[in-house]
Design an enzyme around this catalytic site. Structure first.
Site, mmCIF file in Angstrom:
data_model
loop_
_atom_site.group_PDB
_atom_site.id
_atom_site.type_symbol
_atom_site.label_atom_id
_atom_site.label_comp_id
_atom_site.label_asym_id
_atom_site.label_seq_id
_atom_site.Cartn_x
_atom_site.Cartn_y
_atom_site.Cartn_z
ATOM 1 N N ARG A 142 -4.860 -5.570 -5.778
ATOM 2 C CA ARG A 142 -6.249 -5.316 -5.351
ATOM 3 C C ARG A 142 -6.537 -3.830 -5.387
ATOM 4 O O ARG A 142 -5.746 -3.041 -4.850
ATOM 5 C CB ARG A 142 -6.468 -5.836 -3.930
ATOM 6 C CG ARG A 142 -7.869 -5.536 -3.432
ATOM 7 C CD ARG A 142 -8.134 -6.144 -2.091
ATOM 8 N NE ARG A 142 -7.355 -5.532 -1.026
ATOM 9 C CZ ARG A 142 -7.610 -4.334 -0.490
ATOM 10 N NH1 ARG A 142 -8.607 -3.606 -0.941
ATOM 11 N NH2 ARG A 142 -6.856 -3.871 0.488
ATOM 12 N N HIS A 180 0.871 -1.179 0.000
ATOM 13 C CA HIS A 180 0.000 0.000 0.000
ATOM 14 C C HIS A 180 0.904 1.224 0.000
ATOM 15 O O HIS A 180 1.856 1.286 0.779
ATOM 16 C CB HIS A 180 -0.899 -0.010 1.240
ATOM 17 C CG HIS A 180 -2.014 0.987 1.139
ATOM 18 N ND1 HIS A 180 -1.800 2.334 1.201
ATOM 19 C CD2 HIS A 180 -3.344 0.824 0.937
ATOM 20 C CE1 HIS A 180 -2.963 2.963 1.064
ATOM 21 N NE2 HIS A 180 -3.913 2.061 0.899
ATOM 22 N N HIS A 233 -1.854 -6.319 1.602
ATOM 23 C CA HIS A 233 -2.859 -7.345 1.294
ATOM 24 C C HIS A 233 -2.160 -8.486 0.589
ATOM 25 O O HIS A 233 -1.355 -8.266 -0.307
ATOM 26 C CB HIS A 233 -3.928 -6.747 0.378
ATOM 27 C CG HIS A 233 -5.135 -7.612 0.220
ATOM 28 N ND1 HIS A 233 -6.295 -7.442 0.953
ATOM 29 C CD2 HIS A 233 -5.374 -8.682 -0.567
ATOM 30 C CE1 HIS A 233 -7.187 -8.350 0.604
ATOM 31 N NE2 HIS A 233 -6.643 -9.123 -0.317
ATOM 32 N N ARG A 244 -2.386 0.727 -6.597
ATOM 33 C CA ARG A 244 -1.481 0.763 -5.449
ATOM 34 C C ARG A 244 -0.063 0.343 -5.791
ATOM 35 O O ARG A 244 0.904 0.918 -5.286
ATOM 36 C CB ARG A 244 -2.026 -0.153 -4.356
ATOM 37 C CG ARG A 244 -3.284 0.408 -3.776
ATOM 38 C CD ARG A 244 -3.956 -0.551 -2.857
ATOM 39 N NE ARG A 244 -5.053 0.144 -2.200
ATOM 40 C CZ ARG A 244 -5.886 -0.430 -1.361
ATOM 41 N NH1 ARG A 244 -5.761 -1.714 -1.076
ATOM 42 N NH2 ARG A 244 -6.839 0.264 -0.799
ATOM 43 N N GLU A 268 -6.984 5.384 1.320
ATOM 44 C CA GLU A 268 -7.032 5.850 -0.061
ATOM 45 C C GLU A 268 -8.008 7.011 -0.217
ATOM 46 O O GLU A 268 -7.868 7.844 -1.105
ATOM 47 C CB GLU A 268 -7.528 4.679 -0.917
ATOM 48 C CG GLU A 268 -6.997 4.657 -2.304
ATOM 49 C CD GLU A 268 -6.448 3.283 -2.630
ATOM 50 O OE1 GLU A 268 -7.034 2.301 -2.175
ATOM 51 O OE2 GLU A 268 -5.434 3.225 -3.328
#
Ligand code: ADP
Length: 716
Positions: free
Chosen positions: A689, A509, A650, A546, A522
Site C-alpha cells: 500500500r 512500514h 497494514h 514501503r 511518511e
C-alpha cells in the site's frame, strides 16, 4: 416484533460464531424453519419454464423447489439439476403476479437463471418485486442443490422456551474454537457438552468443566465467568447462546433480575436498525455518517472504549486526484496517474477495478470531507506518488486524529448510536442473507437485527496468531496496529462464506520506533528527511515504496536506520511534536553533535548532510535517484534523529469485495446484505500500500459501502 417476523417467516437462519483461526469453521451449519417443498417435486400448474441440455456443473442432481412471496402472492421456483451437475430446467410458477408485469417477467427470469446457472441474475426491470421473490426462492434451491446442510430451525410451541433437540454452537475461546452442544426439552436445558480442547490446561479447561454444571444448575446461560478463565468462560457462554438461538430460543427470556452473591448480571437484548456497522474506525464512521445522512437508522459497534482504530494513527494524509485543492494550487494530476501509481506500488497485484473506483471517487470524497467539516487542503508528495497528491489538514496535524475528531463531532450532531465496549461476535444470516449481528457489551449480549451489515473492523495487524498463520517470517515483528485491530471481521465474513484475497500480503512500514511501536509518518520523508545507517550514510531513495525501503533497512548493519531532519521540517509538520514529547527524538545544535549522540562518525554524517543539501539545491540525487520530497534542505538547527526499523503496518489482504463494496463469496457471488470497507478488505492495495491510500480507501469505500447498503435496505 422483528424477532417474531424472523422466526416466523424466514426460511434459513445461519449463525456462525466468531472463531480465532480462519480455517477452523469447516462446513457452516445452516438452519431453516421454512417449508421447502420436498426435493424431487416438480412445479405444478401453469408455470413458465426454461430448459437446457445437461451441461456439466457443480450441483447435486435433483429438482429443488422453493416458494417466496411475490407481488400478488406465492411464487414457486423449481430448479432441476441433471446427472452432470448442471441446471437443466428452471420452472417458475406465479399465478398471482400481475399478468402484464410480473407474469411477463417470469419466463425471462427462468431464462436468466438457466443461462447464469445461478440465482444471481439481474432480474427484470419494472418487475422488481417478482424478480426479488424469484431470486430468493431460486437461491434457496441453489443452496440446497450445492449440498449445503439444511437443518430445520424450530419455532417453540406456545410459550415454550425451546424446541426439544440437540444443537451445537461455536465461539472463540482462549486457544481456539469452543463447541457447545446442548440438549433441551420444551422448557429446560437437559445436558451441556463442552468441547474446548484447545483451552489452556488447568485454566480454560477448568472453566470448561465447571461452567457446564453452573449453567445447568442456573438453567440459564447467563452465569458469571469462572474467575481466572474469563476468556474461555465467555467463549463457552457465547457458543451456548448461539446453540440456544438455533433451538429457537428468544434469549431475552433469560434476563435475570438478581445474580447470585457477587456475580455479574448480563442482560440479553434484542435491537433493531437498518444497518449495523461493525468498527468505529475511519471506514465505519464514514459509512455511519453517510448512511445516517441518507435517512437510515444505524448502530455503530466498537469493541474498544474509544473510536478510531488504526485510522487515528494515520499521520500522512489522503491521496486524491483532480481535487479542487490541487487545481487551486496549480498541481497537475489525474485519476489515471493515481491508478497507475497505485498499481505500480502494489506490484500490479491490486484489483484494478477497485483501484479505479478509489481514484475516480477520491476527489468527491475530498469534497464530502469538506462538507462535514473535515477539510484536507495541504497537498504534498508522498512515497510512490508521481504528483503532489497527499491531502493533509491545514495545520500539519496528523490526518487520522484530525478526521476521527471531526467524524465524532458529526456523529454526535447526527445522533448516531455508537455502542462502545461492544464486540461483534457473529454474523447472523437468514436465507443466505446477512441480517444482523450477535454482539457482546460489558453488561449485555445483543442480538441486533438489521437489513444490512457493514464490516469495518480494520485489518489483523494486532493479531499475532493470524499474522504468523499467514506469514511465519514476521514472528515477533513489532506492530503499529491499534489494539482492536485483530481480524475479527475477516473471521466473521469467512464464516459466512466470504472469499479472501491477498491475505498473506502484510506491509512493513519502514519508519517505526521500536520501543514504542510509534510510526514516524511518511510526511517526514516527504517533507525532506533522509535515512542514514549506523555508519552515517544514506543507503536508499527514501521515498521508494514501503516494502523496498523496509527491505533496504533490513540490509543495514543491525537492521535499523536513523531518520534525520531539521528544525525547519519540525516547524512545518505538527506530527513531529508528538515524537519530541514522547522522548523518542535525539536532538543537537550541530550535525556533529547529533552524530556523537548516535555513536556515528561526526565527519561522515556531516558529509552526508552537506552532500544531501547540495542535491536538494540541484534538484538531483546522483546517489539514489531521489526526485521527490526535495523542496527544502536540512540546514536549520537544531537537528533531530529517531532510530527506526520496519514494523507491521497494514494488512493488505482481507475480505473480497466488488466495486459496490459487496462482500463476495467463494463462488464469486455477492453475499446479500453484507458490505465491507477499509482495511478489512483485500484487493485495493495489492502487494504494497502506498502512503495516503489507506485514508483514500476508508473514505471512498466507507461511502460506497453505505450507499450500497442504503440501496439494499430500500430493496434496490
Ligand atoms: P479502517 O481503517 O478500515 O477504518 P480501523 O483500524 O481504523 O479500520 O478501525 C477498525 C475499528 O474496528 C477499530 O476501532 C476496532 O477496535 C474495531 N473493531 C474490530 N473488531 C471489532 C469487533 N469485533 N466489534 C466491534 N468493533 C471492532
Amino acid at each position: 416484533m422483528k424477532k417474531e417476523y424472523l422466526k416466523g417467516l424466514v426460511a434459513a437462519v445461519l449463525i456462525i460464531a466468531l472463531t480465532v483461526g480462519l480455517s477452523a469453521m469447516g462446513k457452516n451449519p445452516t438452519v431453516t424453519n421454512g417449508t421447502p417443498l420436498p426435493a424431487g417435486t416438480s412445479s405444478t400448474s401453469s408455470g413458465s419454464g426454461a430448459s437446457a441440455p445437461d451441461a456439466s456443473g457443480e450441483y447435486l442432481p435433483g429438482t429443488y423447489t422453493y416458494e417466496s412471496i411475490g407481488f400478488g402472492g406465492p411464487v414457486e421456483v423449481a430448479v432441476t439439476v441433471g446427472e452432470s451437475g448442471g441446471v437443466t430446467d428452471v420452472k417458475i410458477t406465479g399465478d398471482s403476479e400481475t399478468p402484464d408485469v410480473g407474469g411477463k417477467a417470469i419466463p425471462q427470469l427462468a431464462e436468466q437463471i438457466l443461462t447464469a446457472q445461478s440465482a444471481e441474475v439481474d432480474g427484470v426491470s419494472g418487475a422488481s418485486v417478482t424478480s426479488q421473490a424469484v431470486k430468493d426462492a431460486a437461491s434457496k434451491a441453489f443452496m440446497e442443490a450445492s449440498g449445503e446442510e439444511m437443518v430445520e430451525i424450530p419455532q417453540p410451541a406456545g410459550d415454550d422456551l425451546f424446541v426439544p433437540g440437540t444443537y451445537t454452537g461455536t465461539a472463540k475461546g482462549f486457544g481456539g474454537d469452543i463447541n457447545v452442544t446442548v440438549t433441551v426439552s420444551e422448557n429446560a436445558i437437559e445436558d451441556i457438552q463442552i468441547d474446548g480442547s484447545h483451552e489452556t490446561e488447568n485454566i480454560g479447561s477448568f472453566a470448561v468443566e465447571m461452567l457446564g454444571d453452573k449453567i445447568m444448575e442456573a438453567q440459564n446461560p447467563n452465569v458469571d465467568a469462572i474467575s481466572g478463565a474469563t476468556v474461555s468462560s465467555n467463549g463457552i457462554i457465547r457458543a451456548l447462546n448461539n446453540a440456544l438461538v438455533l433451538a429457537g430460543a428468544d434469549l431475552t427470556r433469560f434476563n435475570i433480575e438478581e445474580a447470585a452473591d457477587g456475580e455479574k448480571i448480563m442482560a440479553y437484548e434484542d435491537l433493531d436498525c437498518d444497518i449495523v456497522i461493525i468498527g468505529a474506525g475511519g471506514a465505519g464512521m464514514t459509512a455511519a455518517i453517510n448512511a445516517t445522512q441518507a435517512g437510515k437508522k444505524v448502530i455503530l459497534l466498537e469493541k474498544m472504549p474509544y473510536a478510531g482504530g488504526n485510522t487515528t494513527k494515520a499521520t500522512g494524509g489522503m491521496n486524491a486526484a483532480e481535487t479542487h485543492y490541487q487545481e487551486e494550487q496549480g498541481i497537475e494530476d489525474s485519476v489515471e496517474v493515481f491508478v497507475e501509481d497505485t498499481m505500480k506500488g502494489g506490484h500490479d497485484l491490486n484489483d484494478r477495478d477497485l483501484v479505479t473506483i478509489m481514484a475516480q471517487n477520491s476527489s468527491s470524497a475530498i469534497d464530502w470531507l469538506d462538507s462535514i467539516g473535515a477539510p484536507l487542503p495541504k497537498v504534498s508528495f508522498s512515497g510512490g506518488a508521481t504528483n503532489k497528491r497527499i491531502h493533509a489538514p491545514e495545520d500539519g496535524s496528523g490526518v487520522g486524529a484530525f478526521l476521527v475528531t471531526r467524524f465524532l463531532n458529526k456523529i454526535d450532531e447526527l445522533g448516531i448510536d455508537v455502542m462502545y465496549n461492544t464486540t461483534a461476535t457473529s454474523l447472523m444470516t437468514l436465507d443466505g442473507k446477512v441480517t444482523g449481528v450477535m454482539a457482546e457489551g460489558p453488561d449485555a449480549y445483543y442480538t441486533i437485527h438489521s437489513k444490512a451489515v457493514i464490516l469495518a473492523t480494520g485489518g489483523f495487524g494486532n493479531n499475532q496468531s493470524m499474522i504468523v498463520n499467514y506469514r511465519n517470517d514476521l514472528l515477533g515483528t513489532v506492530t503499529t496496529s491499534a489494539p482492536g485491530v485483530t481480524g475479527d471481521g475477516i473471521v466473521m465474513a469467512e464464516a459466512v462464506g466470504a472469499d479472501l484475497v491477498d491475505i498473506e500480503q502484510i506491509q512493513l512500514h519502514p519508519t517505526v520506533e521500536q520501543a514504542t511501536s510509534m510510526l514516524i509518518t511518511e510526511s517526514v520523508r516527504g517533507d525532506g528527511a533522509i535515512l542514514v545507517n549506523q555508519e552515517g550514510k544514506r543507503f536508499i531513495n527514501e521515498l521508494l515504496t514501503r516494502d523496498v525501503v523496509s527491505a533496504g533497512e533490513l540490509e543495514q548493519p543491525g537492521s535499523y536506520a536513523y531518520i534525520i531532519f531539521d528544525q525547519n521540517l519540525r516547524d512545518g509538520l505538527k506530527a513531529v511534536e508528538k515524537y519530541v514529547s514522547t522522548g523518542i527524538t535525539v536532538q543537537a545544535d550541530t550535525i556533529e553533535g547529533l552524530a556523537e549522540q548516535l555513536d556515528i562518525d561526526p565527519a561522515t554524517l556531516a558529509d552526508t548532510l552537506a552532500k544531501w543539501n547540495q542535491y536538494v539545491a540541484d534538484k538531483k540525487d546522483p546517489d539514489f535517484g531521489r526526485d521527490t520530497g526535495m523542496d527544502a534542505d536540512l540546514s536549520k538547527a537544531p537537528y533531530y534523529a529517531i532510530k527506526i526499523a520496519p514494523g507491521i503496518h497494514h494488512t493488505m489482504g482481507g475480505v473480497k469485495i466488488n466495486t459496490e463494496a459487496q462482500v463476495i463469496d467463494t463462488a464469486g457471488n455477492p453475499i446479500p446484505g453484507l458490505f465491507a470497507a477499509g482495511e478489512v478488505c483485500g484487493g485495493v492495495h495489492g502487494g504494497n500500500r502506498i502512503g495516503g491510500n489507506a485514508v483514500a480507501d476508508i473514505v471512498v469505500f466507507g461511502r460506497i459501502a453505505s450507499d450500497s447498503a442504503v440501496k439494499y435496505c430500500d430493496g434496490e
